[in-house]
Structures are given as C-alpha cells and as structure tokens.
Design a protein around this motif. Structure first.
Motif, PDB file in Angstrom:
ATOM      1  N   MET A   1      -7.748  63.954  14.277  1.00 59.96           N
ATOM      2  CA  MET A   1      -8.857  64.005  13.323  1.00 59.96           C
ATOM      3  C   MET A   1      -8.386  63.406  11.992  1.00 59.96           C
ATOM      4  O   MET A   1      -7.401  63.855  11.414  1.00 59.96           O
ATOM      5  N   ASP A   2      -9.101  62.381  11.511  1.00 60.29           N
ATOM      6  CA  ASP A   2      -8.683  61.598  10.345  1.00 60.29           C
ATOM      7  C   ASP A   2      -9.570  61.951   9.154  1.00 60.29           C
ATOM      8  O   ASP A   2     -10.804  61.860   9.248  1.00 60.29           O
ATOM      9  N   ARG A   3      -8.932  62.358   8.045  1.00 60.82           N
ATOM     10  CA  ARG A   3      -9.702  62.708   6.845  1.00 60.82           C
ATOM     11  C   ARG A   3     -10.450  61.512   6.297  1.00 60.82           C
ATOM     12  O   ARG A   3     -11.549  61.658   5.738  1.00 60.82           O
ATOM     13  N   GLU A   4      -9.854  60.342   6.411  1.00 65.71           N
ATOM     14  CA  GLU A   4     -10.521  59.156   5.890  1.00 65.71           C
ATOM     15  C   GLU A   4     -11.790  58.818   6.666  1.00 65.71           C
ATOM     16  O   GLU A   4     -12.663  58.103   6.170  1.00 65.71           O
ATOM     17  N   VAL A   5     -11.924  59.351   7.907  1.00 64.24           N
ATOM     18  CA  VAL A   5     -13.138  59.141   8.710  1.00 64.24           C
ATOM     19  C   VAL A   5     -14.158  60.245   8.425  1.00 64.24           C
ATOM     20  O   VAL A   5     -15.324  59.967   8.131  1.00 64.24           O
ATOM     21  N   LYS A   6     -13.760  61.487   8.526  1.00 63.63           N
ATOM     22  CA  LYS A   6     -14.631  62.625   8.217  1.00 63.63           C
ATOM     23  C   LYS A   6     -13.767  63.723   7.641  1.00 63.63           C
ATOM     24  O   LYS A   6     -12.735  64.080   8.223  1.00 63.63           O
ATOM     25  N   GLU A   7     -14.195  64.279   6.522  1.00 65.15           N
ATOM     26  CA  GLU A   7     -13.359  65.244   5.797  1.00 65.15           C
ATOM     27  C   GLU A   7     -13.819  66.675   5.985  1.00 65.15           C
ATOM     28  O   GLU A   7     -12.990  67.578   6.101  1.00 65.15           O
ATOM     29  N   ASN A   8     -15.125  66.954   6.044  1.00 62.70           N
ATOM     30  CA  ASN A   8     -15.640  68.328   6.057  1.00 62.70           C
ATOM     31  C   ASN A   8     -16.378  68.612   7.376  1.00 62.70           C
ATOM     32  O   ASN A   8     -17.114  67.752   7.905  1.00 62.70           O
ATOM     33  N   TYR A   9     -16.201  69.855   7.852  1.00 60.67           N
ATOM     34  CA  TYR A   9     -16.844  70.321   9.090  1.00 60.67           C
ATOM     35  C   TYR A   9     -17.433  71.710   8.828  1.00 60.67           C
ATOM     36  O   TYR A   9     -16.861  72.520   8.088  1.00 60.67           O
TER      37      TYR A   9
ATOM     38  N   VAL B   1     -18.090  78.914   8.718  1.00 62.97           N
ATOM     39  CA  VAL B   1     -16.770  78.568   8.196  1.00 62.97           C
ATOM     40  C   VAL B   1     -16.799  77.083   7.842  1.00 62.97           C
ATOM     41  O   VAL B   1     -17.059  76.237   8.706  1.00 62.97           O
ATOM     42  N   SER B   2     -16.549  76.790   6.526  1.00 65.06           N
ATOM     43  CA  SER B   2     -16.476  75.410   6.060  1.00 65.06           C
ATOM     44  C   SER B   2     -15.013  74.974   6.096  1.00 65.06           C
ATOM     45  O   SER B   2     -14.174  75.503   5.353  1.00 65.06           O
ATOM     46  N   ILE B   3     -14.722  73.996   6.955  1.00 61.99           N
ATOM     47  CA  ILE B   3     -13.349  73.566   7.162  1.00 61.99           C
ATOM     48  C   ILE B   3     -13.202  72.153   6.599  1.00 61.99           C
ATOM     49  O   ILE B   3     -14.000  71.256   6.913  1.00 61.99           O
ATOM     50  N   ARG B   4     -12.197  71.979   5.766  1.00 56.18           N
ATOM     51  CA  ARG B   4     -11.913  70.684   5.169  1.00 56.18           C
ATOM     52  C   ARG B   4     -10.563  70.187   5.683  1.00 56.18           C
ATOM     53  O   ARG B   4      -9.583  70.938   5.719  1.00 56.18           O
ATOM     54  N   LEU B   5     -10.556  68.913   6.044  1.00 52.57           N
ATOM     55  CA  LEU B   5      -9.297  68.306   6.460  1.00 52.57           C
ATOM     56  C   LEU B   5      -8.526  67.890   5.212  1.00 52.57           C
ATOM     57  O   LEU B   5      -8.996  67.072   4.417  1.00 52.57           O
ATOM     58  N   SER B   6      -7.367  68.480   5.010  1.00 52.57           N
ATOM     59  CA  SER B   6      -6.528  68.125   3.863  1.00 52.57           C
ATOM     60  C   SER B   6      -5.790  66.826   4.149  1.00 52.57           C
ATOM     61  O   SER B   6      -5.541  66.470   5.300  1.00 52.57           O
ATOM     62  N   ASP B   7      -5.443  66.147   3.068  1.00 55.26           N
ATOM     63  CA  ASP B   7      -4.874  64.805   3.205  1.00 55.26           C
ATOM     64  C   ASP B   7      -3.381  64.863   3.476  1.00 55.26           C
ATOM     65  O   ASP B   7      -2.667  65.732   2.959  1.00 55.26           O
ATOM     66  N   VAL B   8      -2.926  63.916   4.280  1.00 58.75           N
ATOM     67  CA  VAL B   8      -1.506  63.658   4.480  1.00 58.75           C
ATOM     68  C   VAL B   8      -1.297  62.171   4.222  1.00 58.75           C
ATOM     69  O   VAL B   8      -2.234  61.371   4.299  1.00 58.75           O
ATOM     70  N   ASN B   9      -0.073  61.810   3.894  1.00 54.14           N
ATOM     71  CA  ASN B   9       0.213  60.409   3.575  1.00 54.14           C
ATOM     72  C   ASN B   9       0.372  59.617   4.880  1.00 54.14           C
ATOM     73  O   ASN B   9       1.479  59.325   5.338  1.00 54.14           O
ATOM     74  N   ASP B  10      -0.783  59.243   5.433  1.00 54.04           N
ATOM     75  CA  ASP B  10      -0.773  58.471   6.667  1.00 54.04           C
ATOM     76  C   ASP B  10      -1.270  57.050   6.455  1.00 54.04           C
ATOM     77  O   ASP B  10      -1.426  56.298   7.424  1.00 54.04           O
ATOM     78  N   SER B  11      -1.551  56.683   5.145  1.00 58.44           N
ATOM     79  CA  SER B  11      -2.051  55.343   4.855  1.00 58.44           C
ATOM     80  C   SER B  11      -1.190  54.722   3.776  1.00 58.44           C
ATOM     81  O   SER B  11      -1.018  55.304   2.691  1.00 58.44           O
ATOM     82  N   PRO B  12      -0.633  53.541   3.985  1.00 60.16           N
ATOM     83  CA  PRO B  12       0.203  52.882   2.969  1.00 60.16           C
ATOM     84  C   PRO B  12      -0.664  52.173   1.934  1.00 60.16           C
ATOM     85  O   PRO B  12      -1.834  51.875   2.187  1.00 60.16           O
ATOM     86  N   PRO B  13      -0.120  51.918   0.710  1.00 62.12           N
ATOM     87  CA  PRO B  13      -0.880  51.165  -0.298  1.00 62.12           C
ATOM     88  C   PRO B  13      -0.962  49.689   0.087  1.00 62.12           C
ATOM     89  O   PRO B  13      -0.029  49.129   0.677  1.00 62.12           O
ATOM     90  N   ARG B  14      -2.084  49.050  -0.292  1.00 62.88           N
ATOM     91  CA  ARG B  14      -2.294  47.650   0.022  1.00 62.88           C
ATOM     92  C   ARG B  14      -2.994  46.964  -1.155  1.00 62.88           C
ATOM     93  O   ARG B  14      -3.897  47.525  -1.771  1.00 62.88           O
ATOM     94  N   PHE B  15      -2.532  45.722  -1.476  1.00 59.30           N
ATOM     95  CA  PHE B  15      -3.194  44.904  -2.484  1.00 59.30           C
ATOM     96  C   PHE B  15      -4.400  44.223  -1.851  1.00 59.30           C
ATOM     97  O   PHE B  15      -4.302  43.644  -0.754  1.00 59.30           O
TER      98      PHE B  15
END
Length: 779
Positions: A218-226, A248-262
């Motif tokens: 489950m990816d936060r960048e795709v869907k964050e709240n359930y 129950v409102s469940i939020r996906l917390s972020d992890v560093n799974d995406s690198p920075p890009r110009f």
C-alpha cells in the motif's frame, strides 16, 4: 406440599449447583424450614434458617409484584404468634415481606446493570411481645442477567496510522467494545468482532478486535487515508445477538521510498557583478513525493567552487545559490557547475536498487553594472606631527573607477566627520592637507571620511575612513602634579623634610618622562633633593623659623623634562610657617599680632584703608543727595522769562481779582497742599459757583488734536511705535480772555503794572518782576 418443594429444589440445583441437597423430606424441610400438614417439624435442627440466597430475573414485565420466595421458621407453629421482619438493601421499598406468611415480593422491575445483588436480613419476632424468636440471618437476592445491552465502543471514530509499504498482517490498532451484561452468565456479554467496510486493505481479529493490514504494497503516494467500519456483536455472534459499530480512520504514514528528482536538469541564472558576498543570485528545486523528514534534501556543488556555493532552504527545500567571492564582469562573464541533490535521511529497506540522489547543471551569466569608485586601501591610517602648520601635507588617498571606462573621480571630505574643519583634500589627486594647526593634547586621533565620486555619475560614491594620528612633539612644560599645602614648623631643624613634590607633563615621549627639579642655590631657607623618580624632597636649610618675621615663603621650583626640545617651567611652592608641638604636628599657622609700638601688621593696615574708603564713599553720596535737593530759581535772568503751564481746578476772577488765588500756585503746584480749607472754620459757600463753558464738547480742542494726529500719521520720520505727544493749547477763547502775555502788546512798556503792588503779599514777587522792568523806573 412436598412435591412443590422438590420442584423448587430441582430449579435451585440447576441455577445454583452448590445448593443441591439429597432429595429427602428431612433435608427439604431443613432447607426451607417448612412444616408437615399435621404440624410436625421434620428433623428440627438447632437453627431455624437453612437458606442463604434467592434468585430473581431482571426486567420483569408482569403487572403484579414479582414473587421472590418464602421465609419460614421452625418457631412458627401456625398459631399466628410469629411475625416476620425484613431489613437491608431495599427492604420496605424494593422488597416487601408478608409478616404473617413470610412471602417476599419485589415491587419494581430490577436492572442487573444497576445492581446485581441485594443483601437483606430476616428476623422472627413474637407478635404479641415483639420478643426476638430468631436472631438476624443474612441472605442475598441475586439478579439474573438477560441480554438487554448491546456492545458499545468508547468513541464514535478512532484514528490510527500504519507505515506505507507495510507487510500483510502488520498490526494497525486494537479497537474493543464493552457489554454491560453479565460476563459470567451465558453468552450475553461474549463479543465477536468483524469488519463491515475496509476490505481488502484491512482485516480484524474476531476475538480481540485487532485491525491488521491485509494487502501488500500500500503506497501513501497513491492513497493516504482509509475508512474502516468495525462491528462488535454479543451472544458469540449468534443470530439474535445485539451489535454496535464504530469507524476507524487509518492514515498511511510516509516512509522514504521515493528519491528526489530534478524536473529540469539544466538551470540558467543571471547575476549582476555588484552582488555582495553572501548574496543569493538564484534558486533551484528538486521534487520528492515524500513528506516531512523523508522529503528533506541537501544540495551541493560537485567538486566545490571558488566563486559560488549552494545552501538548502529548510523551509522550501530549495537550493539557494550564493556568492562566495565578488563578481567582476570585466574579468569573467560566464560560469558553469554541477549540482547534486540527495535525501538527508535514508531508509535502509528501500535503498537497494534505487539511487537516492540526482544531478543538474547550473549556468551563471554575470551582468555589467556601473560600479562606484574603489579605494586602494580601506581604511587609511596616516600619522602627522602636532607642530605641523596650517596647509601642511598630511597624506594621499587614491580611488579608481573599476569599470572598463575608468571614469575620472573627484574627492571630498564629509564635513560631518570634520566639524572643526581641520583638514582639506584636493578634489583631483586626493592630497589631504591641514587647515589649522593640530594639538595632540586636545585630540590624539582625528577620524574623517573621504568620499570618492564619479564625475560623470555623482550617484556613484564610495566612502573610506581615514584615521589621522597626531604624533607628539615636546611642546608642553612639566608642572606640579597637584596643589600642595606645605608648612614648616617654627621649631624645625635644618635638613628636615617638609614636602615631597611630583610633576606631570601632557606630552608623551617615547622613552617616558624624566623630570629634573631645582631651586635657586642661594636660597637660605630651603633646599631640594631630586629623587631620580620624577619626585623631589623639599628640605629646610636652617632652623628657627618665626611667624613674626615671615609667616609665608614662596619657593620657586624649576621643573625640566628630558625630551627635545627641552621644556621647563617654574612652579611656586607656598610654604606657611606654623606653630607645632614637639612631635612636629601643626597646631596653628595664623600670624601673631604684634604690639602697636613695634608697628602695625598688614591686616591692621588693610582694615584702616577699608574704613577710609567707606567714609569717603559716604561723604560723596551725601553731597550728591544735597545737590539733588537744591532748588532752582524760578527765573534765572531777566531775559529768561518762560511760561509754565500748570493744570489746576480753580478759575480766577480776572486780573482785577487780587484775592481769588495765589499766583505762586501756578509756579509751584506743591504750594496747593498748604492752601487747604481749615476744618475749624465753616466756609461761607459749601459749593462754590462755577461758570460753565459756553462752547460745548470742546470742538476746538478736538479739532486741534485731530489735526496734530493726522500730521503725525503722515510724517514719514515718525517712530514705528506708539508715542505720547503733548501740546500747550489753551483753546480758541474765553469770556475772561487770555491770561497769557504771548499775545499782549508789542512791548512791555505798553502796560502799567503798578496795580500789582496793591494786590497784597501774594503778588509781591510778581510785582517786583514787572514793575522793576518799567522804563520809567529804569530811567
């Protein structure tokens, strides 16, 4: 009777197993304390009470009172002499007992969730005497539960979070409900949890209500709240059970799974050459879909750079390009370097196979600006001697235009920094000269600001501080360091120390001060000894000083320095002669008053001189006052005949009226005070008759004044302020005609003044004045 008892016992054995007894008539009789129909007590024991608990269902819906049970004592023979009494929880209100039969009823519908058990006490009394036949016995009435409460959650909505990309079965939160029914009786409070909304992402443990992830990746960048709906149902989830739900409102917390890009890998920045060191010239930004700490980035220049640097704006996560060294359009106009961006914090679970950094190229173009002049030094420090005359050379400052045109520059001094106008500068070559002589003792440093301005663009100016140090020249002589109060005792001996002196000098020689003290070698009273440490001792050359001979000595001391040119000064040390005790302590320094035969002292002579001066001043003042009081004669000579206009409030009867008034009043108004009416004589007329003026409103006088007023208003030489003008105007005419001699005959000989001698002593002086002038008398 026995059959009913057996059935009741069977019910108790089912509901309360510990109460089961052998099915014998004796036991039953002991348990309930009942009697046979013939009155015989079955196997009577010592105590009449054999029970300790009753059972009653909650939420009774019948119309009559709910029957609880029956109390019976072996003391009750059925003769009606026994009375049953009930006390304890709810006795008399919730529970009633028939005092004859011992039957107990509940008066209200009871709720186990409010109170599960009631404790009461039974007592048997003699109905006639109220004597206690049986002691108090405690028993309980327990309320049996029914499933009348649904499960309830503590909150309507719960909030929980779980990291994105969590594995299946990762615990999110545990949500439990409560049921008010009896946990120990039946399944009324046995709950089962299920999920009504939130599949296939989450699941719930049916027994403990733990919510877990059910879908991998489950990816936060795709869907964050359930939103997940959880149900709790009692009766172990069977049909007919009661249920409750919560969200129950469940939020996906972020992890560093995406690198920075110009977004763009090439940036172009423009900077003006006048940008100050440390100033920002542009910003670049990389994108990171993560948030908070996982989106923090760090920018750097690959390999570093001498002119530029890049820092990270922690608020916007942008890379700010700043100047490390000044730009010069004339030297270099284009720069290019490579910038790297990377995440500050990395997650070891996701760094495999991904490169958490990116690169971009930055090109900087320098733009030309009209720059202000630049001084060759900043600041300037110049030294000049204090004896430099006005117009002397001090130093030179130099500035140039850094632009390619190299425009000419002019120089000036900011006069706010040179208020005394001590210096001047050549506007063309920057030469600084003195306008006045400098004195180091007044000011050791002079801090001025020199301004360089482009001639073609006066807005381009540069200021530079010029610190001018005034060097010392030995132009001040040393002098006493303080004012000394020195005395010598009358009984002093020769060679005794009476004072130690020191000196100060406002100059500051490089090798320090070195003072030399000396006095005249022919001084018979005192001598001086230089201590070689800028101090000297004053010693007596002889003994036996006397205040009568000399009360005070003036000792000139010559003080010289050792700098070039040598400066010296003479300071006078005043030494008083005083009376001292045997240990040299001063007692009195006042000079003794000598006898008159030996001559007057100086103080006495001064006092006598002051007395003489005061007497002379008194005499002069007295003479001046006498001179002011001296009266001047009315007429100094025969030719000095002047009219005196005097205001008075009396009208005479004409020239023939010799008794009306004293003409001397016209000459001297002070005489009028002597002619007051006598209070001891009653006047003949209290209110004397006064003739009114035939001309009303005094028009002739008003016209005269208005005419003079117009003359003054039109006079260009008149003063520009209000002034008072006095005119001796008598009017146009009077019934008594004029009393003045201004308009009389041409010569005094036309009149005969002999009649004045007949007017009495009041006109004696007037008669002497005019009769004496008669031509006949002169001949």
């Amino acid at each position: 009777m026995i059959t009913n008892q057996v059935l009741l016992l069977l019910m108790l054995s089912i509901l309360w197993p510990s109460a089961a007894l052998p099915f014998t008539p004796g036991n039953i009789g002991n348990l309930f304390g009942m009697q046979e129909s013939d009155g015989r007590v079955l196997q009577r024991s010592k105590r009449g009470w054999m029970w300790n608990q009753f059972f009653l269902l909650e939420e009774y819906t019948g119309n009559d009172h709910q029957y609880v049970g029956k109390l019976h004592s072996s003391m009750d023979k059925g003769e009606g002499n026994v009375k049953y009494v009930l006390t304890g929880d709810g006795a008399g209100t919730l529970f009633l007992i028939d005092e004859k039969s011992g039957d107990i009823h509940a008066t209200k519908r009871l709720d186990r969730e409010e109170k599960a058990m009631y404790t009461l006490y039974a007592k048997v009394l003699d109905k006639n005497t109220n004597a206690e036949l049986e002691s108090d016995t405690e028993f309980n009435i327990k309320i049996h539960d029914i499933n009348d409460n649904e499960p309830k959650f503590a909150k309507d909505i719960y909030f929980a979070s779980v990291p994105e990309m969590s594995e299946v079965g990762t615990s999110v939160a545990t949500i439990t409900a409560t049921d008010a029914d009896d946990q120990t009786y039946g399944n009324s409070a046995k709950l089962v949890y299920s999920i009504l909304q939130g599949q296939p992402y989450f699941s719930v443990d049916s027994e403990n209500g733990t919510i877990k992830t059910a879908l991998p990746g489950m990816d936060r960048e795709v869907k964050e709240n359930y939103q997940v709906v959880i149900q709790a149902k009692d009766m172990a989830g069977q049909m007919g059970g009661l249920s409750g739900t919560t969200t129950v409102s469940i939020r996906l917390s972020d992890v560093n799974d995406s690198p920075p890009r110009f977004a763009n890998h090439s940036f172009r920045v423009t900077a003006v050459e006048s940008t100050e060191i440390g100033g920002a010239i542009g910003r670049i930004k990389a994108d990171d879909p993560d948030v908070d700490r996982n989106a923090e980035m760090e920018y750097s220049i690959v390999g570093g750079h001498d002119i530029f640097n890049i820092i990270t704006d922690q608020t916007t996560q942008e890379g700010v390009i700043i100047i490390k060294k000044g730009l010069d359009y004339e030297s270099k106009r284009d720069y290019e370097f490579r910038v790297e961006v990377r995440n500050t914090y990395l997650d070891a679970r996701f760094i495999h196979g991904l490169q958490f950094k990116d690169y971009a190229t930055v090109k900087v173009t320098v733009e030309d600006v009209d720059e202000p002049p630049v001084f060759t030094r900043n600041p300037y420090v110049i030294e000049v001697h204090e004896d430099t005359a006005a117009g002397s050379f001090v130093g030179v400052v130099s500035a140039r235009d850094p632009d390619a045109d190299n425009k000419p520059v002019k120089y000036s001094i900011d006069r706010h920094t040179d208020l005394e106008r001590l210096f001047n500068i050549d506007s063309v070559n920057g030469t600084i000269t003195t306008l006045k002589a400098l004195d180091r003792e007044m000011s050791k440093w002079h801090n001025i600001s020199v301004v360089a301005t482009e001639i073609n663009n006066p807005r381009q100016t540069t200021r530079v501080p010029v610190f001018i140090k005034v060097l010392d020249v030995n132009d001040n002589a040393p002098e006493f360091a303080m004012s000394y109060d020195t005395f010598v005792c009358e009984n002093v001996k020769a060679g005794q120390l009476i004072q130690t002196i020191s000196a100060v000098d406002t100059d500051e020689p490089l090798l320090g001060h070195k003072f030399v003290f000396s006095i005249s070698a022919t001084n018979p009273n005192f001598t001086i000894v230089d201590r070689e440490d800028n101090t000297a001792n004053i010693l007596t050359r002889r003994g036996g000083f006397s205040r009568r001979e000399m009360s005070m000595y003036f000792l000139p001391v010559v003080i010289s320095d050792n700098d070039y040119p040598i400066q010296s000064s003479t300071s006078t040390l005043i030494i008083r002669v005083c009376a001292c005790d045997s240990r040299g302590n001063m007692q009195s320094c006042n000079p003794e008053v000598l006898p008159f035969s030996d001559g007057l002292t100086t103080g006495a002579l001064v006092a006598i001189l002051l007395c003489v001066i005061i007497l002379l001043m008194i005499v002069v003042l007295f003479a001046a006052l006498r001179r002011q009081r001296k009266k001047e004669p009315l007429i100094i000579s025969k030719e000095d005949v002047r009219d005196n206009v005097v205001s008075y409030n009396d009208e005479g009867g004409g020239e023939e009226d010799t008794q009306a008034f004293d003409i001397g009043t016209l000459r001297n108004p002070e005489v009028m005070d002597a002619n007051k009416l006598r209070r001891d004589i009653i006047p003949e007329m209290l209110f004397p008759f006064r003739r009114t003026s035939p001309i009303k409103d005094n028009t002739d006088v008003r016209d005269f004044i208005n005419g003079r007023l117009q003359e003054n208003d039109s006079d260009p030489t008149a003063p520009p302020y209000d002034s008072l003008a006095t005119y001796a105007y008598e009017g146009s005419g009077s019934l008594a005609e004029s009393l003045s001699s201004l308009e009389s005959a041409a010569t005094e000989g036309d009149h005969d003044y002999d009649y004045l001698s007949n007017w009495g002593p009041q006109f004696k002086k007037l008669a002497e004045m005019y009769i004496g002038k008669s031509p006949d008398r002169e001949t």
